[in-house]
Enzyme design. Structure first.
Site, PDB file in Angstrom:
ATOM      1  N   LEU A  30       1.021  -1.156   0.143  1.00  0.00           N
ATOM      2  CA  LEU A  30       0.078   0.297   0.003  1.00  0.00           C
ATOM      3  C   LEU A  30       0.699   1.283  -0.143  1.00  0.00           C
ATOM      4  O   LEU A  30       2.405   1.091   0.840  1.00  0.00           O
ATOM      5  CB  LEU A  30      -1.262  -0.009   1.174  1.00  0.00           C
ATOM      6  N   HIS A  31      -0.105   1.800  -0.934  1.00  0.00           N
ATOM      7  CA  HIS A  31       0.959   3.871  -0.937  1.00  0.00           C
ATOM      8  C   HIS A  31       0.176   4.648  -0.748  1.00  0.00           C
ATOM      9  O   HIS A  31      -0.846   4.857  -0.414  1.00  0.00           O
ATOM     10  CB  HIS A  31       2.211   3.651  -2.224  1.00  0.00           C
ATOM     11  N   GLU A  32       0.494   5.763  -0.886  1.00  0.00           N
ATOM     12  CA  GLU A  32      -0.534   7.461  -0.653  1.00  0.00           C
ATOM     13  C   GLU A  32      -1.824   7.209  -1.489  1.00  0.00           C
ATOM     14  O   GLU A  32      -2.754   7.520  -1.585  1.00  0.00           O
ATOM     15  CB  GLU A  32       0.509   8.283  -0.787  1.00  0.00           C
ATOM     16  N   HIS A  34      -3.108   4.155  -2.425  1.00  0.00           N
ATOM     17  CA  HIS A  34      -4.524   3.486  -1.415  1.00  0.00           C
ATOM     18  C   HIS A  34      -4.493   4.148  -0.503  1.00  0.00           C
ATOM     19  O   HIS A  34      -5.732   3.826   0.503  1.00  0.00           O
ATOM     20  CB  HIS A  34      -4.133   1.978  -1.231  1.00  0.00           C
ATOM     21  N   GLN A 153      -9.719  -1.090 -15.943  1.00  0.00           N
ATOM     22  CA  GLN A 153     -10.623  -2.204 -14.309  1.00  0.00           C
ATOM     23  C   GLN A 153     -11.749  -1.316 -14.031  1.00  0.00           C
ATOM     24  O   GLN A 153     -12.910  -1.778 -14.007  1.00  0.00           O
ATOM     25  CB  GLN A 153      -9.363  -1.687 -13.329  1.00  0.00           C
ATOM     26  N   SER A 185       2.465   3.562  -7.893  1.00  0.00           N
ATOM     27  CA  SER A 185       1.822   2.019  -8.036  1.00  0.00           C
ATOM     28  C   SER A 185       2.880   1.492  -7.317  1.00  0.00           C
ATOM     29  O   SER A 185       3.568   1.694  -7.273  1.00  0.00           O
ATOM     30  CB  SER A 185       2.551   1.982  -9.866  1.00  0.00           C
ATOM     31  N   SER A 186       2.240   0.194  -6.846  1.00  0.00           N
ATOM     32  CA  SER A 186       3.031  -1.037  -6.264  1.00  0.00           C
ATOM     33  C   SER A 186       4.251  -1.145  -7.028  1.00  0.00           C
ATOM     34  O   SER A 186       5.052  -1.311  -5.834  1.00  0.00           O
ATOM     35  CB  SER A 186       2.642  -1.897  -5.888  1.00  0.00           C
ATOM     36  N   ARG A 187       4.361  -0.790  -8.395  1.00  0.00           N
ATOM     37  CA  ARG A 187       5.498  -1.301  -8.822  1.00  0.00           C
ATOM     38  C   ARG A 187       6.275  -0.515  -9.180  1.00  0.00           C
ATOM     39  O   ARG A 187       7.681  -0.797  -9.482  1.00  0.00           O
ATOM     40  CB  ARG A 187       4.104  -2.379 -10.777  1.00  0.00           C
TER      41      ARG A 187
END
Ligand code: AMP
Length: 285
Positions: A30-32, A34, A153, A185-187
């Site tokens: 999770l990041h800002e 989310h 999505q 992004s988590s990536r």
């Protein structure tokens, strides 16, 4: 905040959970971005309602050659973030909890899901629709919050909910960006430092095209070729797709006319890391 790994625990929590129940499905790391979705869910649920976050790296939405095993899973940190942002329930099932070994039913959206990421990731949206439908059955949210960062999505989920008559309201949240414009992004954390620096140019390329469209260039082919040129010039980047489409139908557009709801969609790879982003183009009235 309660934490549940079993479906049964979610079902029994749900029986007494005060509504409205607002749900944020995620894959964790999770990041800002989310965090912003969870805060929005908290606002929508109010002080009396309930916020549910799920963390599930869904195997059925990853292709055989994709980054399922590399996907980051910093669960302890994620749990702290959920608690701090005001979640009431964190659901984090294991794959075996979600899928029977001989599972044979999937949910497929067959129009919006075919282009863009659906074309480069065959089966991806079948996995997304199936897991989101399953999670909706378990959590039974009144509202679910999804990020505009994954615009396709969001469109596919809205269509699924409409066409299957699911009693849940879908709410979008604008894309949260780094200071240099890169969509969180988590990536991103998998990028090398050079690729991370170069990745900021994705947003620059999109804003340049959006600016041109906003100041009167209505020929979509022209805008798209400028966009492709800018993306191709990013060191280390391989363009997966770059399109300017109707943001509702995801259909192609020849020209930006007044009232056209156009949006730029981009997917770029830096080595094994694939990043996506999108931005609206607002033609002059
Ligand atoms: P993921 O964990 O990548 O599956 O994302 C979970 C939810 O967070 C999805 O609805 C995403 O669209 C949303 N999300 C991810 N990154 C961002 C971002 N930078 N801004 C807004 N929403 C995001």
């Amino acid at each position: 905040m309660k934490t549940a790994a079993r479906i049964g625990a979610v079902l029994s929590w749900r029986r007494t959970a005060p509504g409205p129940v607002v749900f944020v499905p995620t894959m964790g790391a999770l990041h800002e971005g989310h965090a912003a979705l969870i805060r929005k869910a908290r606002r929508l649920a109010g002080t009396k309602g309930s916020v549910v976050v799920s963390i599930f790296v869904n195997p059925s939405q990853f292709g055989p050659k994709e980054d399922l095993s590399q996907y980051p899973r910093p669960f302890a940190r994620d749990r702290v973030l959920c608690r701090e942002e005001g979640a009431d329930l964190l659901f984090h099932p294991a794959p075996a909890e979600m899928y029977a070994r001989d599972a044979s039913v999937m949910v497929r959206e067959s129009s919006l899901a075919t282009g863009l990421c659906g074309a480069s990731r065959p089966g991806h949206f079948d996995g997304v629709c199936t897991v989101v439908a399953m999670l909706f059955h378990m959590v039974r949210p009144d509202t679910a919050v999804f990020g505009e960062k994954d615009w396709q999505q969001l469109a596919v989920i809205r269509r699924m909910v409409r066409d299957l008559g699911m009693p849940v309201k879908i709410t979008g949240h604008p894309t949260v960006r780094e200071e240099d414009g890169l969509a969180l992004s988590s990536r991103n954390r998998l990028l090398t430092p050079e690729a991370r620096r170069a990745a900021a140019r994705i947003y620059q390329a999109m804003t340049a095209a959006a600016r041109e469209g906003g100041s009167g260039e209505g020929r979509v082919a022209r805008l798209r070729s400028g966009l492709l040129k800018d993306l191709a010039a990013i060191p280390g980047a391989v363009v997966d797709y770059a399109e300017i489409l109707d943001e509702e139908t995801l259909g192609s557009l020849k020209a930006l006319k007044g009232g056209a709801r156009a949006r730029i969609f981009v997917a770029v790879r830096f080595g094994p890391v694939r990043l996506i982003d999108n931005l609206p183009v607002k033609p002059p009235r």
